[in-house]
Design a protein around this motif. Structure first.
Motif, PDB file in Angstrom:
ATOM      1  N   ASN A 170       0.811  -1.222   0.000  1.00  0.00           N
ATOM      2  CA  ASN A 170       0.000   0.000   0.000  1.00  0.00           C
ATOM      3  C   ASN A 170       0.844   1.270   0.000  1.00  0.00           C
ATOM      4  N   GLY A 229       0.193   5.636  -1.487  1.00  0.00           N
ATOM      5  CA  GLY A 229       0.055   6.785  -0.602  1.00  0.00           C
ATOM      6  C   GLY A 229       0.686   8.061  -1.110  1.00  0.00           C
ATOM      7  N   VAL A 257       0.031  12.428   5.452  1.00  0.00           N
ATOM      8  CA  VAL A 257      -0.724  11.613   6.408  1.00  0.00           C
ATOM      9  C   VAL A 257      -0.432  12.080   7.835  1.00  0.00           C
ATOM     10  N   ARG A 272      -9.694  15.906   4.100  1.00  0.00           N
ATOM     11  CA  ARG A 272      -9.685  14.650   3.329  1.00  0.00           C
ATOM     12  C   ARG A 272      -8.704  14.741   2.174  1.00  0.00           C
ATOM     13  N   THR A 318      -5.695  13.897   2.533  1.00  0.00           N
ATOM     14  CA  THR A 318      -4.674  12.949   2.949  1.00  0.00           C
ATOM     15  C   THR A 318      -4.387  11.976   1.812  1.00  0.00           C
ATOM     16  N   ARG A 333      -4.001   8.811  -0.357  1.00  0.00           N
ATOM     17  CA  ARG A 333      -4.882   7.657  -0.514  1.00  0.00           C
ATOM     18  C   ARG A 333      -6.323   7.987  -0.170  1.00  0.00           C
ATOM     19  N   LEU A 334      -6.558   8.722   0.906  1.00  0.00           N
ATOM     20  CA  LEU A 334      -7.922   9.067   1.283  1.00  0.00           C
ATOM     21  C   LEU A 334      -8.557   9.928   0.200  1.00  0.00           C
ATOM     22  N   GLU A 339     -15.425   5.506   7.724  1.00  0.00           N
ATOM     23  CA  GLU A 339     -14.366   5.126   6.787  1.00  0.00           C
ATOM     24  C   GLU A 339     -13.164   6.066   6.903  1.00  0.00           C
ATOM     25  N   PHE A 371      -9.190   5.063   8.338  1.00  0.00           N
ATOM     26  CA  PHE A 371      -7.977   5.452   7.632  1.00  0.00           C
ATOM     27  C   PHE A 371      -7.065   6.285   8.536  1.00  0.00           C
ATOM     28  N   HIS A 401      -5.105   4.407  11.357  1.00  0.00           N
ATOM     29  CA  HIS A 401      -3.878   3.673  11.027  1.00  0.00           C
ATOM     30  C   HIS A 401      -2.657   4.575  11.191  1.00  0.00           C
TER      31      HIS A 401
END
Length: 184
Positions: free
Chosen positions: A26, A30, A39, A111, A113, A115-116, A135, A139, A142
């Motif tokens: 993953n 990102g 992040v 939002r 961030t 990947r988000l 959701e 995220f 993590h």
């Protein structure tokens, strides 16, 4: 997963828990536009683990004895900061990728961030609305775990259960160029 483990323990069913860290594959996902990993991980560290290492650890448990009642933290061989993670990605793509820390509040509110933002855009395109608050919180949580130091542990579970070393982020990226082909 704490509550699930407690439920299983209380049931009396024999168990072995494999607690996988965050997945290495993953990591390239990102990177946001502008070659930024944005992040809320602070200066924390993460021992990224490959799915192959998790699968091999599971095979090790299933094909040998002595694991009943055990819990294994399945991690990669090193714990990297997000800045170090960005450096690993920079080395394989041949240009500078940087880490830009956010607060959890910024991640939730904007939002924007890494990947988000991709998941948000895909959801809007498919359904007409973005991600729900749960959701987003999953995220963000993590990366809050990274910031808090909860994912910095480097365990010996992969070598112990597989008989070989865990794969580092750098080795994974070298052997899986398809994982970052979208960045080229």
């Amino acid at each position: 997963h704490y509550h699930t483990e407690e439920y299983i323990r209380a049931s009396g069913v024999p168990f072995t828990f494999l607690r996988a860290g965050l997945y290495t594959d993953n990591v390239p996902q990102g990177v946001s536009a502008g070659d930024v990993i944005r992040v809320p991980a602070g200066d924390g560290r993460c021992a990224w683990v490959t799915r192959n290492d998790v699968a091999a650890a599971a095979v090790g448990v299933l094909t040998s004895r002595g694991h009943e009642g055990q819990s294994y933290d399945v991690t990669g061989p090193e714990a990297l900061t997000m800045a170090e993670t960005a450096e690993c990605l920079s080395a394989v793509v041949g240009r500078r990728i940087v880490y830009q820390p956010q607060t959890p509040e910024e991640a939730r509110a904007t939002r924007s961030t890494s990947r988000l933002e991709k998941f948000e855009a895909e959801r809007r395109a498919l359904t007409g609305h973005g991600l729900d608050e749960y959701e987003v919180e999953v995220f963000v949580s993590h990366f809050a775990q990274i910031a808090a130091g909860d994912l910095a542990l480097v365990s010996d579970a992969v070598p112990k259960l597989t008989g070989r070393p865990a794969e580092s982020l750098t080795d994974y990226l070298r052997s899986h160029p398809e994982s970052y082909s979208h960045l080229l």
